[in-house]
Design a protein around this motif. Structure first.
Motif, PDB file in Angstrom:
ATOM      1  N   TRP A 176       0.810  -1.213   0.000  1.00 42.55           N
ATOM      2  CA  TRP A 176       0.000   0.000   0.000  1.00 42.55           C
ATOM      3  C   TRP A 176       0.840   1.258   0.000  1.00 42.55           C
ATOM      4  CZ3 TRP A 176       0.751   2.337   4.786  1.00 42.55           C
ATOM      5  CH2 TRP A 176       1.008   1.522   5.881  1.00 42.55           C
ATOM      6  N   THR A 177       2.076   1.173   0.470  1.00 43.69           N
ATOM      7  CA  THR A 177       2.948   2.346   0.314  1.00 43.69           C
ATOM      8  C   THR A 177       3.430   2.480  -1.132  1.00 43.69           C
ATOM      9  OG1 THR A 177       4.848   1.005   1.023  1.00 43.69           O
ATOM     10  CG2 THR A 177       3.719   2.308   2.701  1.00 43.69           C
ATOM     11  N   TRP A 237       0.739   3.981  -3.512  1.00 44.42           N
ATOM     12  CA  TRP A 237       0.586   5.424  -3.335  1.00 44.42           C
ATOM     13  C   TRP A 237       1.761   6.191  -3.936  1.00 44.42           C
ATOM     14  CZ3 TRP A 237      -3.568   8.126  -2.086  1.00 44.42           C
ATOM     15  CH2 TRP A 237      -4.622   7.495  -1.440  1.00 44.42           C
ATOM     16  N   TYR A 238       2.963   5.626  -3.803  1.00 46.38           N
ATOM     17  CA  TYR A 238       4.137   6.300  -4.364  1.00 46.38           C
ATOM     18  C   TYR A 238       4.047   6.366  -5.885  1.00 46.38           C
ATOM     19  CZ  TYR A 238       6.063   5.366   0.292  1.00 46.38           C
ATOM     20  OH  TYR A 238       6.270   5.297   1.656  1.00 46.38           O
ATOM     21  N   ILE A 274       1.304   6.325  -7.730  1.00 48.96           N
ATOM     22  CA  ILE A 274       0.246   7.280  -8.112  1.00 48.96           C
ATOM     23  C   ILE A 274       0.736   8.720  -7.963  1.00 48.96           C
ATOM     24  CG2 ILE A 274      -2.053   8.125  -7.533  1.00 48.96           C
ATOM     25  CD1 ILE A 274      -2.775   5.307  -6.669  1.00 48.96           C
ATOM     26  N   SER A 275       1.409   9.005  -6.856  1.00 45.49           N
ATOM     27  CA  SER A 275       1.924  10.369  -6.636  1.00 45.49           C
ATOM     28  C   SER A 275       2.938  10.761  -7.693  1.00 45.49           C
ATOM     29  CB  SER A 275       2.555  10.464  -5.242  1.00 45.49           C
ATOM     30  OG  SER A 275       1.615  10.186  -4.231  1.00 45.49           O
ATOM     31  N   MET A 334      -2.089  14.157  -3.379  1.00 48.15           N
ATOM     32  CA  MET A 334      -1.536  12.809  -3.324  1.00 48.15           C
ATOM     33  C   MET A 334      -0.172  12.779  -2.659  1.00 48.15           C
ATOM     34  SD  MET A 334      -3.711  10.696  -4.417  1.00 48.15           S
ATOM     35  CE  MET A 334      -2.608   9.308  -4.484  1.00 48.15           C
ATOM     36  N   ASN A 335       0.623  13.821  -2.842  1.00 52.09           N
ATOM     37  CA  ASN A 335       1.935  13.843  -2.208  1.00 52.09           C
ATOM     38  C   ASN A 335       1.822  14.095  -0.709  1.00 52.09           C
ATOM     39  OD1 ASN A 335       4.587  13.779  -4.011  1.00 52.09           O
ATOM     40  ND2 ASN A 335       2.946  14.634  -5.257  1.00 52.09           N
ATOM     41  N   VAL A 371      -0.624  12.840   1.074  1.00 53.62           N
ATOM     42  CA  VAL A 371      -0.956  11.493   1.558  1.00 53.62           C
ATOM     43  C   VAL A 371       0.273  10.588   1.518  1.00 53.62           C
ATOM     44  CG1 VAL A 371      -2.407   9.477   1.156  1.00 53.62           C
ATOM     45  CG2 VAL A 371      -3.351  11.767   0.837  1.00 53.62           C
ATOM     46  N   SER A 372       1.065  10.680   0.460  1.00 55.83           N
ATOM     47  CA  SER A 372       2.263   9.848   0.348  1.00 55.83           C
ATOM     48  C   SER A 372       3.269  10.172   1.444  1.00 55.83           C
ATOM     49  CB  SER A 372       2.909  10.042  -1.027  1.00 55.83           C
ATOM     50  OG  SER A 372       2.106   9.496  -2.041  1.00 55.83           O
ATOM     51  N   PHE A 398       2.072   8.279   4.473  1.00 56.27           N
ATOM     52  CA  PHE A 398       2.388   6.859   4.364  1.00 56.27           C
ATOM     53  C   PHE A 398       3.886   6.610   4.516  1.00 56.27           C
ATOM     54  CE2 PHE A 398      -1.821   6.472   2.355  1.00 56.27           C
ATOM     55  CZ  PHE A 398      -2.264   5.306   2.953  1.00 56.27           C
TER      56      PHE A 398
END
Length: 214
Positions: A118-119, A122-123, A125-126, A148-149, A151-152, A155
């Motif tokens: 899950w990390t 997200w990375y 997508i960012s 998104m960044n 949120v990243s 995470f």
């Protein structure tokens, strides 16, 4: 860029004689930041002064280029090199996913809870949004990249804490390949945390400038 001064002039006249004291005439600058090549020609009753600006001046966009035609807030975002940082984020996400497969097969704590997965997602997508934001130069993508960044970065901070705890509990006498993978993921999460914070900072600064303009 050309500035045309009209008025009756002769070749023997000083075309800078009417400039007020204290104002630097074109072609007489001494400081490096504003230095430019200038020359003047006299044709009948017109004096044409041509300025040649340097290609790069104090990190600002060159007059007449595509970058100089963009809105000021968008130029602020592009100074952070989001495309380059986005590519690094994508690579970090891919490596995290690959290492996650190894950790799952070894039934480690990080693999069981799916931390690398899950990390890593997200990375990726960012990073993709950062690359798309610079390529398309649209404000909505800049805002999506900013969100998104943020949120990243959260995470990445959580991953940093969990990986640090797991690595610190391992004795140095029983080092295995899985512990080495955890150490690599720890370093990658620190790098991702720095990149996400930097990209978010430039995105936030850009949005603040848009708000100020409105």
């Amino acid at each position: 860029m050309q500035h045309i001064y009209t008025g009756l002039q002769t070749p023997s006249q000083d075309i800078y004689s009417d400039i007020p004291p204290g104002v630097k005439p074109p072609g007489r600058h001494t400081d490096q930041a504003s230095a430019m090549d200038s020359h003047a020609t006299v044709a009948e009753e017109f004096v044409i002064v041509t300025h040649k600006y340097p290609l790069k001046s104090a990190g600002q966009a060159v007059p007449g280029t595509v970058a100089s035609q963009l809105p000021g807030p968008l130029q602020t975002f592009l100074r952070g090199q989001p495309k380059a940082l986005g590519v690094v984020q994508i690579l970090i996400g891919i490596v995290s996913l690959l290492f996650g497969l190894v950790l799952v097969s070894a039934y480690t704590f990080a693999g069981i809870i799916g931390l690398p997965f899950w990390t890593g997602v997200w990375y990726i997508i960012s990073g993709s949004l950062a690359v798309a934001a610079e390529n398309t130069r649209r404000r909505d993508l800049v805002k999506a990249c900013l969100g998104m960044n943020v949120v990243s970065s959260i995470f990445a901070g959580v991953g940093f804490i969990l990986y640090s705890i797991r690595v610190s509990l391992v004795s140095f006498h029983i080092l295995t390949i899985h512990v080495g993978i955890l150490a690599v993921l720890l370093v990658l999460n620190i790098l991702e945390l720095c990149i996400a914070i930097a990209t978010s900072a430039f995105g936030c600064k850009s949005e603040c400038r848009y708000t100020a303009m409105v």
